[in-house]
Design a protein around this motif. Structure first.
Motif, PDB file in Angstrom:
ATOM      1  N   LEU A  16      -3.040   4.533   8.108  1.00 39.34           N
ATOM      2  CA  LEU A  16      -3.341   3.212   7.564  1.00 39.34           C
ATOM      3  C   LEU A  16      -2.618   2.136   8.361  1.00 39.34           C
ATOM      4  O   LEU A  16      -1.561   2.385   8.955  1.00 39.34           O
ATOM      5  CB  LEU A  16      -2.880   3.117   6.112  1.00 39.34           C
ATOM      6  N   PRO A  17      -3.126   0.901   8.383  1.00 40.82           N
ATOM      7  CA  PRO A  17      -2.371  -0.204   8.976  1.00 40.82           C
ATOM      8  C   PRO A  17      -1.196  -0.582   8.072  1.00 40.82           C
ATOM      9  O   PRO A  17      -1.233  -0.366   6.855  1.00 40.82           O
ATOM     10  CB  PRO A  17      -3.403  -1.338   9.068  1.00 40.82           C
ATOM     11  N   PHE A  18      -0.164  -1.156   8.655  1.00 46.21           N
ATOM     12  CA  PHE A  18       1.007  -1.566   7.873  1.00 46.21           C
ATOM     13  C   PHE A  18       0.628  -2.580   6.795  1.00 46.21           C
ATOM     14  O   PHE A  18       1.228  -2.615   5.719  1.00 46.21           O
ATOM     15  CB  PHE A  18       2.069  -2.162   8.799  1.00 46.21           C
ATOM     16  N   SER A  19      -0.343  -3.431   7.087  1.00 44.99           N
ATOM     17  CA  SER A  19      -0.721  -4.473   6.123  1.00 44.99           C
ATOM     18  C   SER A  19      -1.204  -3.871   4.814  1.00 44.99           C
ATOM     19  O   SER A  19      -0.939  -4.429   3.733  1.00 44.99           O
ATOM     20  CB  SER A  19      -1.809  -5.371   6.724  1.00 44.99           C
ATOM     21  N   ALA A  20      -1.907  -2.746   4.869  1.00 48.17           N
ATOM     22  CA  ALA A  20      -2.394  -2.101   3.645  1.00 48.17           C
ATOM     23  C   ALA A  20      -1.241  -1.494   2.850  1.00 48.17           C
ATOM     24  O   ALA A  20      -1.182  -1.622   1.618  1.00 48.17           O
ATOM     25  CB  ALA A  20      -3.422  -1.032   3.993  1.00 48.17           C
ATOM     26  N   LEU A  21      -0.319  -0.853   3.524  1.00 48.37           N
ATOM     27  CA  LEU A  21       0.823  -0.236   2.829  1.00 48.37           C
ATOM     28  C   LEU A  21       1.711  -1.285   2.175  1.00 48.37           C
ATOM     29  O   LEU A  21       2.222  -1.075   1.068  1.00 48.37           O
ATOM     30  CB  LEU A  21       1.622   0.610   3.813  1.00 48.37           C
ATOM     31  N   CYS A  22       1.898  -2.412   2.860  1.00 53.15           N
ATOM     32  CA  CYS A  22       2.781  -3.453   2.319  1.00 53.15           C
ATOM     33  C   CYS A  22       2.175  -4.154   1.105  1.00 53.15           C
ATOM     34  O   CYS A  22       2.889  -4.841   0.377  1.00 53.15           O
ATOM     35  CB  CYS A  22       3.102  -4.479   3.406  1.00 53.15           C
ATOM     36  N   ARG A  23       0.882  -4.005   0.874  1.00 49.07           N
ATOM     37  CA  ARG A  23       0.238  -4.665  -0.260  1.00 49.07           C
ATOM     38  C   ARG A  23       0.011  -3.703  -1.442  1.00 49.07           C
ATOM     39  O   ARG A  23      -0.730  -4.012  -2.382  1.00 49.07           O
ATOM     40  CB  ARG A  23      -1.093  -5.283   0.167  1.00 49.07           C
ATOM     41  N   MET A  24       0.655  -2.564  -1.421  1.00 51.94           N
ATOM     42  CA  MET A  24       0.547  -1.625  -2.541  1.00 51.94           C
ATOM     43  C   MET A  24       1.373  -2.120  -3.729  1.00 51.94           C
ATOM     44  O   MET A  24       2.524  -2.539  -3.576  1.00 51.94           O
ATOM     45  CB  MET A  24       1.043  -0.227  -2.134  1.00 51.94           C
ATOM     46  N   ARG A  25       0.768  -2.071  -4.917  1.00 49.75           N
ATOM     47  CA  ARG A  25       1.466  -2.361  -6.179  1.00 49.75           C
ATOM     48  C   ARG A  25       1.538  -1.071  -7.003  1.00 49.75           C
ATOM     49  O   ARG A  25       0.662  -0.212  -6.915  1.00 49.75           O
ATOM     50  CB  ARG A  25       0.723  -3.425  -6.981  1.00 49.75           C
ATOM     51  N   TRP A  26       2.592  -0.992  -7.837  1.00 47.42           N
ATOM     52  CA  TRP A  26       2.743   0.201  -8.658  1.00 47.42           C
ATOM     53  C   TRP A  26       1.556   0.360  -9.616  1.00 47.42           C
ATOM     54  O   TRP A  26       1.096   1.467  -9.858  1.00 47.42           O
ATOM     55  CB  TRP A  26       4.055   0.135  -9.453  1.00 47.42           C
ATOM     56  N   GLN A  27       1.070  -0.749 -10.134  1.00 49.40           N
ATOM     57  CA  GLN A  27      -0.035  -0.679 -11.081  1.00 49.40           C
ATOM     58  C   GLN A  27      -1.342  -0.262 -10.407  1.00 49.40           C
ATOM     59  O   GLN A  27      -2.305   0.110 -11.078  1.00 49.40           O
ATOM     60  CB  GLN A  27      -0.232  -2.037 -11.763  1.00 49.40           C
ATOM     61  N   GLY A  28      -1.389  -0.326  -9.062  1.00 49.75           N
ATOM     62  CA  GLY A  28      -2.599   0.066  -8.347  1.00 49.75           C
ATOM     63  C   GLY A  28      -2.656   1.538  -7.997  1.00 49.75           C
ATOM     64  O   GLY A  28      -3.643   1.996  -7.412  1.00 49.75           O
ATOM     65  N   ILE A  29      -1.600   2.298  -8.346  1.00 55.62           N
ATOM     66  CA  ILE A  29      -1.564   3.729  -8.026  1.00 55.62           C
ATOM     67  C   ILE A  29      -2.084   4.532  -9.213  1.00 55.62           C
ATOM     68  O   ILE A  29      -1.580   4.412 -10.331  1.00 55.62           O
ATOM     69  CB  ILE A  29      -0.135   4.180  -7.665  1.00 55.62           C
ATOM     70  N   ASP A  30      -3.093   5.343  -8.963  1.00 54.08           N
ATOM     71  CA  ASP A  30      -3.617   6.264  -9.974  1.00 54.08           C
ATOM     72  C   ASP A  30      -2.984   7.629  -9.713  1.00 54.08           C
ATOM     73  O   ASP A  30      -3.420   8.390  -8.841  1.00 54.08           O
ATOM     74  CB  ASP A  30      -5.145   6.341  -9.864  1.00 54.08           C
ATOM     75  N   TRP A  31      -1.924   7.935 -10.473  1.00 56.52           N
ATOM     76  CA  TRP A  31      -1.162   9.152 -10.232  1.00 56.52           C
ATOM     77  C   TRP A  31      -1.980  10.400 -10.565  1.00 56.52           C
ATOM     78  O   TRP A  31      -1.811  11.441  -9.928  1.00 56.52           O
ATOM     79  CB  TRP A  31       0.119   9.153 -11.065  1.00 56.52           C
ATOM     80  N   ARG A  32      -2.866  10.306 -11.541  1.00 58.49           N
ATOM     81  CA  ARG A  32      -3.635  11.470 -11.962  1.00 58.49           C
ATOM     82  C   ARG A  32      -4.657  11.882 -10.903  1.00 58.49           C
ATOM     83  O   ARG A  32      -4.772  13.064 -10.560  1.00 58.49           O
ATOM     84  CB  ARG A  32      -4.340  11.178 -13.291  1.00 58.49           C
ATOM     85  N   ARG A  33      -5.387  10.896 -10.375  1.00 61.74           N
ATOM     86  CA  ARG A  33      -6.420  11.213  -9.394  1.00 61.74           C
ATOM     87  C   ARG A  33      -5.903  11.146  -7.957  1.00 61.74           C
ATOM     88  O   ARG A  33      -6.605  11.536  -7.021  1.00 61.74           O
ATOM     89  CB  ARG A  33      -7.604  10.259  -9.559  1.00 61.74           C
ATOM     90  N   GLY A  34      -4.694  10.623  -7.757  1.00 59.04           N
ATOM     91  CA  GLY A  34      -4.102  10.592  -6.424  1.00 59.04           C
ATOM     92  C   GLY A  34      -4.781   9.626  -5.479  1.00 59.04           C
ATOM     93  O   GLY A  34      -5.249  10.043  -4.401  1.00 59.04           O
TER      94      GLY A  34
END
Length: 424
Positions: free
Chosen positions: A279-297
């Motif tokens: 992934l580009p760094f720009s995508a990783l830096c814009r990750m929010r905790w609420q945007g992670i779906d832990w169940r589906r990965g």
């Protein structure tokens, strides 16, 4: 056999010298000598139109024909009474002003100077004062004034701050532009954009100082409007970029060193995730905790344009993020900024760290995050029958089946990275 006269012999030698393809000042001198021997007027408009370098008029001290990449002009170079540095005044542009008009303008400018009275030397207008005044001006009129302030208060201030502002010439500006390019390369960039921005900033600085910019300073010009802008005729040359694909062995060396390097843990995790997720760094830096779906990965992010994009998380990335979640600070961002936790980490930070690691390992300049992504996608294409897409993908376009296939490909890539780490 016909015997040549001495004059003919000299002309023949000059023609042979010009036929070798000699250029620049040497070619100008040869053409002048040939014109004088043939009895033709050397300094006519046609002669100056063919000039490939600067020419000083021997009959008019201080009159110089400046040859730029796109413009040609006449200047009058002189040293004011009571001053220590040489100054220059633009008389006109060529071909609008021909040689006879330029000599007349030179005579008028010189006559105007003959009436000058030597005055006691006064406190000089330094580069430091020039920068201070420009920053105050830029606060009100330039949207990117902070960026310009960092540039002007850098090398220009540090190396030339005590010099007279009107003594800065094109050679100094050329050195400053080269340094801006080199500093950008050290931060992980190519340097072309930084050099172009530096030239625009320095050109505007001296236009404002001479009162020829819009809007002009409220206090009037700080330097004489007759002084030539030292950036005139300068252009940032496009340096060729050598195309070279990075290799898997270089990626293995990079991964092995990255794990061992004692660097900021958050930045190291960004680099590790970039390598594993392609992934580009720009995508990783814009990750929010609420945007992670832990169940589906998988992760959903919102780019700078407000568009939602998604990408899957292989097992290795899930474990790293879960460990980070346990020790996370009170921020919505997975990777918050260093000082302002409510903002995302700027992508320039991991880019600069990658550049530092690259330099430490003596890897080629082409070893960038984008090059790693290209290499990884190329390897996956050679190992899979299914298509390999560029991540992250638009959320609406990512079907459940496609995300599962991408996740399987990323897990295969991470297993290959583990093998590379052991073999290099």
């Amino acid at each position: 056999m016909v015997k040549l006269t001495p004059k003919q012999q000299v002309l023949l030698l000059l023609d042979e010298a010009l036929a070798t393809g000699v250029r620049g000042r040497v070619a100008t001198i040869l053409k002048q000598a040939k014109a004088e021997i043939e009895g033709r007027p050397a300094a006519d408009d046609q002669f100056y139109a063919q000039a490939s370098s600067d020419i000083s008029d021997p009959d008019c001290p201080g009159l110089v024909f400046k040859v730029g990449k796109h413009k040609r002009r006449w200047i009058y170079r002189y040293t004011p009474k009571g001053a220590r540095s040489t100054r220059q005044q633009t008389l006109g542009q060529f071909p609008q002003m021909g040689v006879e008009q330029a000599r007349a303008a030179w005579q008028a400018a010189r006559a105007a100077r003959d009436g000058e009275v030597a005055t006691p030397e006064q406190p000089t207008f330094s580069v430091q004062t020039l920068v201070e005044r420009y920053v105050q001006y830029a606060r009100n009129h330039r949207p990117q004034w902070r960026q310009e302030q960092r540039l002007l208060e850098g090398v220009l201030w540090e190396q030339y701050g005590e010099r007279e502002a009107d003594s800065i010439d094109g050679e100094v500006i050329g050195l400053l532009i080269s340094q801006a390019r080199e500093q950008a390369r050290q931060r992980g960039g190519h340097g072309q954009r930084a050099a172009e921005h530096a030239l625009l900033c320095y050109r505007h600085l001296f236009n404002v100082a001479r009162g020829v910019a819009t809007p002009a300073p409220e206090s009037g010009p700080w330097l004489s409007p007759r002084l030539a802008n030292p950036c005139e005729g300068l252009q940032v040359s496009r340096q060729p970029v050598t195309e070279r694909a990075i290799t898997l062995s270089e990626v293995g060396i990079y991964l092995k060193a990255l794990i061992r390097l004692p660097v900021n843990e958050s930045l190291k995790q960004v680099l590790m995730l970039q390598l594993g997720l392609l992934l580009p760094f720009s995508a990783l830096c814009r990750m929010r905790w609420q945007g992670i779906d832990w169940r589906r990965g998988r992760v959903v992010i919102e780019d700078t344009k407000g568009q939602r994009r998604t990408f899957p998380l292989p097992e290795q990335a899930m474990e790293m993020l879960q460990q980070r979640k346990r020790n996370a600070l009170a921020s919505d961002w997975v990777f918050p900024a260093m000082k302002q936790q409510h903002k995302p980490l700027p992508a320039t930070y991991p880019t600069q760290l990658l550049a530092a690691v690259r330099h430490h390992l003596s890897l080629p300049d082409q070893f960038t995050a984008e090059a790693i992504c290209r290499l990884g996608r190329g390897w996956l294409k050679s190992e899979n029958d299914l298509p390999v897409v560029r991540l992250p993908i638009v959320e609406e376009q990512g079907s459940e089946l496609q995300l599962v296939a991408i996740k399987s490909q990323l897990e295969q890539w991470n297993r290959h990275l583990a093998n590379l780490r052991q073999t290099v």
